[in-house]
Each structure stands twice: as C-alpha cells, then as structure tokens.
Design an enzyme around this catalytic site. Structure first.
Site, PDB file in Angstrom:
ATOM      1  N   THR A 134       0.854  -1.182   0.000  1.00 35.63           N
ATOM      2  CA  THR A 134       0.000   0.000   0.000  1.00 35.63           C
ATOM      3  C   THR A 134       0.890   1.232   0.000  1.00 35.63           C
ATOM      4  O   THR A 134       1.873   1.307   0.737  1.00 35.63           O
ATOM      5  CB  THR A 134      -0.956   0.017   1.205  1.00 35.63           C
TER       6      THR A 134
ATOM      7  N   PHE B 164       1.216   5.084   0.830  1.00 32.26           N
ATOM      8  CA  PHE B 164       0.628   6.095   1.703  1.00 32.26           C
ATOM      9  C   PHE B 164       1.195   7.462   1.370  1.00 32.26           C
ATOM     10  O   PHE B 164       2.363   7.580   1.004  1.00 32.26           O
ATOM     11  CB  PHE B 164       0.960   5.788   3.169  1.00 32.26           C
TER      12      PHE B 164
END
Lengths: 283, 283
Positions: free
Chosen positions: B175, B177
């Site tokens: 992921t 960020f």
C-alpha cells in the site's frame, strides 16, 4: 418474438433491472443474481443470453470490480445505456412521512439523498445491502415506521407506495451500464469501442499508446487504470474511444497499439448509448 | 527533538499507523481518527502537524475517496511510503488455532487471506469494520474462539499473540501512503510530483495534456480519473510524474499544461518513497 433472458446483480427492482428494461424494451426476461461474478457466469454458461452490469456513475465514479471481471471473463460488450438515477422514497400503503423513523437503503443511495434525509428531523438513515432489498424488507416485515430509498421500479415490483420522487441531492446522477454477450455485437453506425491493454513500464509508454489514437483523430472517451496483480505499481489501462474496431482508422490504431502494448484485448464495439430516464416498466 | 503529531484513519495498530512509524521512525506521536475526512481536518486546523492516508494498494487499486479529499482540501503532499502489507493471525494468549471458529477482519483483509482461511476447516470469515478494530474487540470481549487478521503492530499494541504471520495469498501486496501537511515539503533530490487537472471535453485533450510531459522526457508514474460532479462523463485527471515541480523541465511542462487545462493544481512535490516491510514498533 422470443424474449431474451438478461442477468443482473441485485433484487428485482434494482437499477440494473430498470436499465435492462430501458435497453431491451418489452423484449426481456430478467434474471436476478446475488453478485456480479454470477452475472458473468450466467452469460458464459448460456443460461442467460445477455448480462447487464453498471460500469460507472457520474457522481461516484467507476465500479472497479466490474472492470476486473471484464478482464477475467472473455465476454463481449455489445451495448451500453446511460440511466438517470431517480431515487424515490417508498413506504408500505398507509404509512405517512411523519410515521417514518428509519430510512433503509444502500449506503451510496443514502449518501446521494443526504440533503433530503437531513431535512427529516425524526428519521435516521439505516444502511442495508441493496436499494431494492430495502423495499423487499419493508414489505416482508410489514415495517410501518420505516421507508426505503430505491427506484420507482422497485415500488411497482413489490406493490408499495411512492411518497416522494427525485429526492437525490444532485439530479445530474447517471449510471452507465454495459450489456454483455458471448457473441460480438452486429456492426453499429455510431460505435464506441472498449479495450484493455498493458504497456512496458518505460518512460512515455502511456503517451505512445494514446498517440496511436490521436494521430488518427480518434476521440478518447474514458481512461481507467487498474493494478496488475503481482506487479506492484504497474497497471492495466481500460480505454474507450469513438468508432468501431473494424473501421479502417481504428483498426490501424489498434495494429499500431499492438506494437507498443505488452497485451491488448478489444472488449467490444457497440452502438453508443442513449440517455434514459428511469420510468416504471409494468409487467 | 519535539515529536510530530500525525493523524491517521483507524484504530491503534492500523496499517496507517505502521506506515507513519516507518516513515517518521521514533519521531512521531500518532493520533487516530475515525474517518479520512477527520485526518484532513486535523492537519488543516493545526491540531496535527501531519496526516497520513493510503492512496493505492497494489492488489485492490486506488482509494478513490482520498483522491476526492485531496481535491477538496488545500493540503500539500510532502512524502510517500510504500508499505508491504503483512497480515498476521492474532489471538488472545492461550488460544490455539484449533479453538478458532470465527476470523474477524476488514472484508478486504479477509479477501486477501482467502486461501489461508479456506484451509481452516472449522473457522469462518466474519467481516468487521477495521483490521485493528477486530484485534481490539478480541481483547475487550476476551473472545476465546476467535482470531483477528491485522498487522503485527496491532498485536503489539493490544498485547495479543501472533499465531501465524504472512498469511496473505499474494505477498506482492503493497500500500502506498501519502504524508500531508499545511506547508510544502523542502526541495527533494529524487522527487515525485502529484497534480490534478481537468480539460475541455474535446477530442485529443487528454493526449495533448500528456504530451507536455512526453515532449520533455518526463516519466509518468500514474494516472487516475475521477468524475466531475455535475458534469456527467467529464473527469478530473490525477497524474504523478518524476521530478520536482520547480525543476526547469517540469515547471515548463506545467506552464504548457496550464494553456491546455481548464484547471490545474499541484498537490505536492516530495521525495520518492522507499519500500518498507512492516516491522513492529514498540512504544
């Protein structure tokens, strides 16, 4: 004329059912399915001749799960329809607006009617899994202090009463649906083509890919990127353009794109969709 | 050195907290917020010096809500970090794998561990609102026949036991960020820039927009489209490219894009992120 069977996701009265009825007029038998995956499977197996899936909403954006399913399943897009989403407030017969304490609907429909709901002092929004499912629940449990937000079609399907129509905050609320089939569509005069491709992860690859269309004055209508599983930060691009894949300039552009792309698939060429207003279709 | 306060969405132990600790090392005080909107608000009001939000996952794709919030709020992107998502199976001390009947987690985490869950004959997946929230629930209700799927950080935060680590089906699960601030980032040597723009709805507009970068050999890293509210089938384009907005070629490209676009905003130029493996950070 034999009716076509069309699979859609949701309960009877779902906006997808409404879109199917707008697209095929009377000539349709609808087949509800619990999930999108089952819509693709029904068409693949031949159980249904067509499937209908929502692909993008003008407020919420693309339905990415369906982009992924288009890639996974080898079906053809054979049509599209743009349905204006008109939300209605539905109750059991005899229930008045002042009786309503809970408003049941899909979270997205609740969000799209937030202004209307905030105006009702004594009612609160209660999310459920489906708009038409909320109407079905109202009826089955004979709820007298609740209302549902769903399509007018759902009220007609379950024999419930519409208290108010057009309660969405933004009336510019359209959903574009795609029609799926095992066979390609017949040649359409005003066509739109949907493709999916991947490129090498090199500088300018996306620009070069788009240039094959621009160099031939082919109009791009939509671009969407989705991650490639197992290759972090690389993407599949879903592209819609004006024209039929077999039109000479489009065919040349696709040939050209095959030189640049690592993979390319034409998902379908189909008649460009009209805008439809969600009227009620009686059966 | 005074610690920075960083807002993130979720409970203590959320992957966003882990990403914040990886990015800022020890130099951080984390501030959980219930929703993404509240993360933006905390930074805007000055209550927190930084915010951290997930923007895309290499399996699930972009977090579109956060793209919309970037447009709505006038904050600057000042950094990024790519965290490998390592899911762990967490239980109360003394609970064995054979005791587990329910596995609690966010639906996306459950889906990412579907192979592992299917291998457990007697346990079934039970969706809850948050990964770390599932761990908190296990602890607070002292659940002895259940387990949670969350980060190792969550196990550490709540003092629970990790039964198994790395249970995700696909280890290429990252992921990305973004770090948000009210001030621009200091000039970075290896920069990435994020912008958002809209074009006139004319043939070739997107191609022309991308050409301003390609003509200057600027590498495009990501493109994402989102609907423009009230203008059906028109889009905002979110574009990431290599380089700093103040680098001469990039500055020229942005000037050039301003000639073509109907709106353009630089969301931020920031140091390109490193890949991080989710270790546990003790406090």
């Amino acid at each position: 004329m034999k009716k076509l069977t069309v699979a859609f996701q949701g309960e009877l009265g779902a906006y997808s059912e409404l879109a199917a009825r707008e697209f095929f007029h009377a000539n349709v038998e609808v087949a509800p399915r619990p999930v999108f995956e089952a819509v693709f499977a029904a068409v693949k197996s031949g159980k249904c001749q067509r499937g209908i899936i929502p692909i993008e909403n003008s407020l919420a954006g693309s339905i990415h799960q369906n982009y992924d399913l288009l890639l996974r399943h080898r079906l053809h897009i054979v049509g599209e329809i743009k349905l204006r989403i008109v939300h209605t407030l539905i109750v059991n017969p005899g229930v008045k607006l002042s009786d309503v304490r809970s408003i049941y609907s899909h979270p997205q429909a609740l969000a799209q009617c937030d202004r209307f709901i905030r105006g009702l002092k004594r009612a609160r929004a209660t999310p459920v899994y489906d708009t038409a499912g909320a109407v079905k629940m109202l009826k089955e449990e004979d709820i007298r202090d609740g209302a549902a937000i769903a399509s007018a079609q759902a009220a007609a399907d379950y024999g419930l009463k519409i208290l108010k129509s057009g309660i969405e905050s933004d009336h510019q609320n359209y959903t574009r649906f795609l029609i799926l089939s095992k066979q390609k569509a017949p040649r359409a005069p005003h066509a739109r083509t949907s493709i999916v491709f991947a490129t090498r992860n090199v500088a300018g690859a996306l620009f070069k890919s788009l240039s094959v269309f621009s160099l031939r004055d082919i109009n791009l209508l939509k671009i969407e990127s989705r991650p490639i599983q197992g290759r972090p930060w690389e993407y599949f691009f879903y592209l819609d353009f004006e024209g039929h894949a077999a039109d000479p300039p489009c065919a040349k552009a696709l040939d050209h794109l095959r030189e640049i792309a690592t993979s390319l698939r034409v998902l379908g060429s189909y008649e460009k969709g009209r805008d439809a207003d969600g009227r009620i279709h009686k059966r």
